[in-house]
Motif scaffolding. Structure first.
Motif, mmCIF file in Angstrom:
data_model
loop_
_atom_site.group_PDB
_atom_site.id
_atom_site.type_symbol
_atom_site.label_atom_id
_atom_site.label_comp_id
_atom_site.label_asym_id
_atom_site.label_seq_id
_atom_site.Cartn_x
_atom_site.Cartn_y
_atom_site.Cartn_z
ATOM 1 N N GLY A 108 0.800 -1.230 0.000
ATOM 2 C CA GLY A 108 0.000 0.000 0.000
ATOM 3 C C GLY A 108 0.828 1.272 0.000
ATOM 4 N N PHE A 109 2.140 1.165 0.078
ATOM 5 C CA PHE A 109 2.981 2.369 0.091
ATOM 6 C C PHE A 109 4.108 2.246 -0.940
ATOM 7 C CE2 PHE A 109 1.026 2.094 4.234
ATOM 8 C CZ PHE A 109 0.645 3.402 4.506
ATOM 9 N N PRO A 110 3.748 2.241 -2.241
ATOM 10 C CA PRO A 110 4.781 2.035 -3.259
ATOM 11 C C PRO A 110 5.859 3.113 -3.249
ATOM 12 C CG PRO A 110 2.725 2.767 -4.272
ATOM 13 C CD PRO A 110 2.417 2.458 -2.840
ATOM 14 N N GLU A 111 5.512 4.306 -2.776
ATOM 15 C CA GLU A 111 6.458 5.427 -2.853
ATOM 16 C C GLU A 111 7.556 5.360 -1.793
ATOM 17 O OE1 GLU A 111 3.272 5.511 -2.094
ATOM 18 O OE2 GLU A 111 3.125 6.436 -0.123
ATOM 19 N N THR A 112 7.391 4.503 -0.802
ATOM 20 C CA THR A 112 8.452 4.395 0.220
ATOM 21 C C THR A 112 8.985 2.971 0.316
ATOM 22 O OG1 THR A 112 6.625 4.191 1.773
ATOM 23 C CG2 THR A 112 7.792 6.299 1.761
#
Ligand code: GAL
Length: 911
Positions: A108-112
């Motif tokens: 759910g947090f592809p950017e981190t």
């Protein structure tokens, strides 16, 4: 090769009469100065356009694009040193994974969830002809590795290392770029696992005739009262011609003296082939044994000799010890019965997450040993090598566990690599094949899989048994496994198992601790704080668990869940609880009350620990239970000098008194069987008055593996820790060295563990590709731009790219010095608007380089925002600061201050 290593090597060569030989092998740490940036797990644009080229790196060799390309400009990335865990830097988020401690990363947090690392390495021309490898001991997880744009391999496991041969891709006499793309999107475990290159990285240079990695097995065996060291050494010939070599072995004692040597038969070895040397070293002396109390280590050195040439040296510590298991009497080390007592632990610590410096590994083990631990289960994954080395040195028995059960190459490869990597450690006594595999543990598939894995493991290492930790599902795995691991007596009937399977060894692989938040005695659901639980989440508590195994000779021992609190699994709470509370120590290693229960019954040291604290304003006249953990024979309790009666201490038990609360002094006098007496008091404290800093040591070597563990205590005027203090402490480090992280053991604290700088870039102007047909055409590029609007704590640098060999840069009419590629800007050095930048360059780079250039801009800004100042609240009077050494020598000064409190300063010498 470090100077120290060279020196050691020449000492050893002299001792062995081998003077004159040069060893070409070198192994150096590759930990310092990596460029790091977050990429993106699903959006290529935010993942630096990696793998979007017309030909991907899997289509054409050497076509690594984006950061994998040598042309990529990483000057707008942050610099980090390994070990590094970026998950620790990411904020908490209620949408994050419960099991991983609500970090804003992972599913759910592809950017981190994707991180990139780049490192420049110079390889001298003189290395031509050597075999050169890069090695990573552990990257969490799914890491692709590139060298100079060439993809060299991937390791999905977050817990096993990877080694890649770089030899043919290198620029000899030039710069080389090692690039790692790490994808921590997916979880392997159900506990905090960190993210990034969280173990050491190495560059290894070898003669082409060398030992295979993890290919030397040192296996000392006792038979008919004498010891033989069986050696199996895999040697591979990477030369293009055959080679005939011998292996020279030496055993050295702790003083470094050669106590045995042996020369193998000669092995002819064809080019490209591998051979195993089997040598048996029959010792004519009785070695000192490796044991828990006296973990004597010997060292073996194995040299490959090609004629007179020393081509490779393998060396490792090892120990002489025997392991026996008896289904009725448990475990025997060197013929002596030993009850295995210890805990399970994950691999994270407050402040640093999974990136644990070597000396912190040892510090953690020492905290466990202080309560009498002799064992450690590496739940539920292969550990860091430095942890096992510390267990070897300290005399701790290890149950060493692979990650996943199964019988396919995925599973076997992991198990095999674990066994080959760790089989030389005397500390390792059992291989863990799995943990609570609910889909199979109670059925025939579990029995089959266990049997197959166990057979495989036995072929790799017939000297150790295997265990599987079983929870509720008895009747599958438990029918065949050599050592049945009981995960919680509340979910098993070990007495019945012992009756039904009289050949089997039984070990308590997990047992419930007295679950508690450190220093808390009243449940507070809002803050997610727990008093000591009589009946913890897997049923029971330390006392119930220990008594059970203490009373059964056939029980080989027990390992509590867990030694340290860890991030994730904050059962029974959810967000904002972010850490577990199962630990006997909190995430910083501060002991909870049950530490003293176990210490009482696991050590011979006198223990007298009275709790709870005695600061209960408003509860005057209420009955409060006062408990004592001690190994005394009798104890008498006093409140304000009035006796509240004496009691005899039951073996493996505790004492309790109901006391009507009034402020003042609680005192206990303990009397031991030998008549000796000791006193302990707990007093109502005054309010917080001052801060005290205490370091576990004040002298560190100038090495990044070295840490000082600093306890921050908030005291009243009389110098007593205020057990309810929550003051916010401001921290300032100056001189050499650095603060690595901070923590306080509060499982629901959402404060930051680290404060790091933020670095980012921003391209300037529009970039149009010049006509590539004529490489001699000068590029002329001009733009107008405004001064960036940044905060005072942010520094700005103008970065230029080398667009051609001859490059002229003119900024606002002033020509920059030839060769300038970056220009730090003072505040106000740019005009607010309308700055004029002109770049002329010739000739235009050749086609391959140019492809990379198109991803760049001729000029960009680099912004670096200074980190916030370090701070952390104390929790129930305590916090922790981890100070790390750097290679520079000097003094590190730590100052701690807080509103209304007298501050304190501590100095640590780094030499
Ligand atoms: C066990 C499991 C551990 C941990 C613990 C929490 O069942 O093996 O990994 O999850 O429960 O209670």
């Amino acid at each position: 090769m470090t100077l120290l290593y060279r020196r050691l090597l020449s000492v050893v060569l002299c001792a062995a009469g081998l003077v004159g030989m040069t060893l070409t092998a070198e192994r150096m740490r590759l930990n310092d100065d990596w460029a790091f940036a977050l990429g993106h797990a699903s959006d290529p644009a935010q993942d630096f356009q990696h793998a979007t080229g017309y030909f991907s790196y899997l289509a054409k060799t050497g076509f690594g694009d984006g950061p994998a390309s040598t042309a990529f400009d990483d000057r707008t990335w942050r610099r980090v040193n390994l070990p590094h865990d970026w998950a620790i830097e990411v904020p908490f988020d209620p949408r994050g994974s419960h099991s991983h401690g609500y970090k804003a990363m992972g599913p759910g947090f592809p950017e981190t969830s994707v991180g990139w690392y780049r490192k420049q390495v110079f390889i001298p021309e003189s290395d031509l002809g050597k075999k050169i490898y890069v090695e990573f001991d552990g990257i969490y997880r799914d890491a692709d590795v590139f060298i100079n744009g060439f993809f060299v391999g991937n390791e999905p496991s977050g817990y096993l290392g990877q080694q890649h041969d770089l030899t043919d891709y290198l620029n000899y006499g030039g710069n080389n770029v090692i690039v790692v793309r790490v994808d921590a999107s997916m979880e392997e475990g159900w506990f905090y696992e960190g993210a990034g290159i969280y173990r050491h990285a190495w560059l290894t240079k070898k003669h082409p005739l060398h030992f295979v990695k993890d290919g030397v097995w040192v296996n000392p065996q006792l038979s008919a009262n004498s010891w033989t060291v069986h050696l199996q050494s895999e040697v591979k010939n990477h030369l293009r011609e055959s080679a005939a070599f011998t292996v020279h072995y030496r055993i050295l004692n702790a003083a470094g003296e050669v106590v045995h040597s042996h020369e193998s038969a000669q092995h002819p070895l064809d080019a490209g082939e591998m051979v195993v040397d089997h040598s048996d070293l029959h010792l004519a002396f009785d070695p000192d044994l490796w044991s828990i109390k006296s973990p004597t280590l010997y060292r073996i050195e194995a040299d490959i000799m090609l004629g007179d040439e020393l081509t490779d040296r393998f060396s490792t510590d090892f120990g002489f010890r025997t392991l026996e298991w008896d289904p009725d009497r448990g475990f025997f080390l060197n013929g002596k019965s030993v009850k295995i007592v210890g805990s399970n632990n994950h691999q994270d610590h407050a402040g640093v997450g999974a990136a644990i410096p070597d000396s912190l590994q040892e510090w953690r083990l020492r905290q466990l040993m202080a309560m009498g631990h002799n064992a450690y289960r590496t739940s539920h994954n292969p550990p860091t090598t430095e942890l096992l080395q510390a267990c070897d040195r300290l005399g701790i028995l290890v149950i060493n566990e692979t990650r996943l059960m199964g019988i396919n190459p995925y599973h076997f490869r992991q198990l095999e690599r674990l066994v080959r990597r760790d089989r030389n450690h005397p500390s390792v006594i059992l291989w863990g094949l799995g943990n609570e595999e609910w889909a199979i543990e109670g059925n025939i598939k579990g029995a089959r899989i266990t049997q197959t894995m166990q057979d495989f493991c036995h072929r790799l290492d017939p000297t150790r048994y295997a265990t599987v930790a079983i929870s509720g599902g008895w009747g599958g795995i438990s029918q065949v496994v050599q050592v049945a691991g009981v995960n919680y007596i509340g979910q098993a009937d070990p007495d019945q198992q012992h009756k039904d399977y009289p050949w089997q060894i039984i070990l308590g692989t997990e047992e419930t601790t007295t679950q508690q938040t450190r220093g808390i005695y009243v449940r507070d659901d809002e803050r997610c704080h727990l008093p000591p639980l009589e009946d913890g989440s897997s049923r029971g508590n330390c006392e119930i668990g220990w008594k059970y195994y203490a009373e059964r000779d056939w029980g080989a021992g027990v390992l509590f869940w867990t030694g340290f609190d860890y991030r994730g699994e904050p059962t029974p709470f959810g967000y904002p609880a972010i850490a577990s509370q199962f630990g006997i120590l909190d995430t910083c290693g501060f002991p909870k009350d049950s530490f003293y229960y176990l210490k009482s019954w696991w050590t011979d040291e006198p223990v007298l620990h009275l709790f709870p604290h005695w600061n209960w304003p408003g509860r005057e006249g209420e009955s409060i239970e006062v408990r004592l953990h001690s190994n005394c024979a009798n104890a008498e309790l006093f409140l304000n000098e009035r006796s509240l009666g004496s009691q005899d201490m039951p073996v493996n038990g505790h004492l309790a008194w109901q006391v009507l609360y009034e402020s003042g002094d609680l005192k206990v006098i303990g009397t031991w069987a030998d008549g000796s007496k000791r006193t302990e008091s707990v007093s109502t404290t005054g309010s917080a008055a001052r801060i005290e800093l205490i370091a576990d040591r004040t002298q560190l070597a100038p090495d990044r593996n070295e840490v000082a563990m600093v306890t921050v205590r908030v005291l009243d005027e009389a110098g007593r820790v205020v057990p309810t203090a929550e003051d916010l402490i401001h921290l300032e480090a100056s001189g050499v060295g650095e603060i690595l992280g901070v923590g306080n053991g509060n499982p629901s604290s959402l404060e930051a563990d680290v404060y790091v700088e933020r670095v980012w870039g921003e391209p300037i102007g529009e970039w149009t590709a010049p006509n590539p047909a004529d490489p001699d055409t000068a590029i002329l590029w001009e733009t107008q731009f405004d001064a960036p609007n940044v905060e005072d704590n942010t520094s700005v640098t103008l970065l230029f790219n080398a667009l051609g060999e001859n490059q002229r840069i003119v900024l606002n009419g002033e020509e920059l010095e030839a060769g300038t590629l970056q220009l730090a800007l003072e505040a106000g050095s740019l005009k607010p608007t309308g700055n004029l930048l002109r770049i002329e360059a010739t000739p235009f780079p050749v086609w391959r380089d140019r492809e990379g250039l198109f991803q760049l801009h001729p000029a960009s800004f680099r912004f670096e925002q200074a980190p916030e100042a370090w701070k952390r609240k104390v929790f129930n009077g305590l916090a922790q600061v981890i100070l790390g050494a750097t290679p520079e020598q000097g003094t590190l000064t730590l100052k701690a201050s807080a509103d209304g409190l007298i501050s304190d300063t501590l100095t640590v010498e780094i030499r």
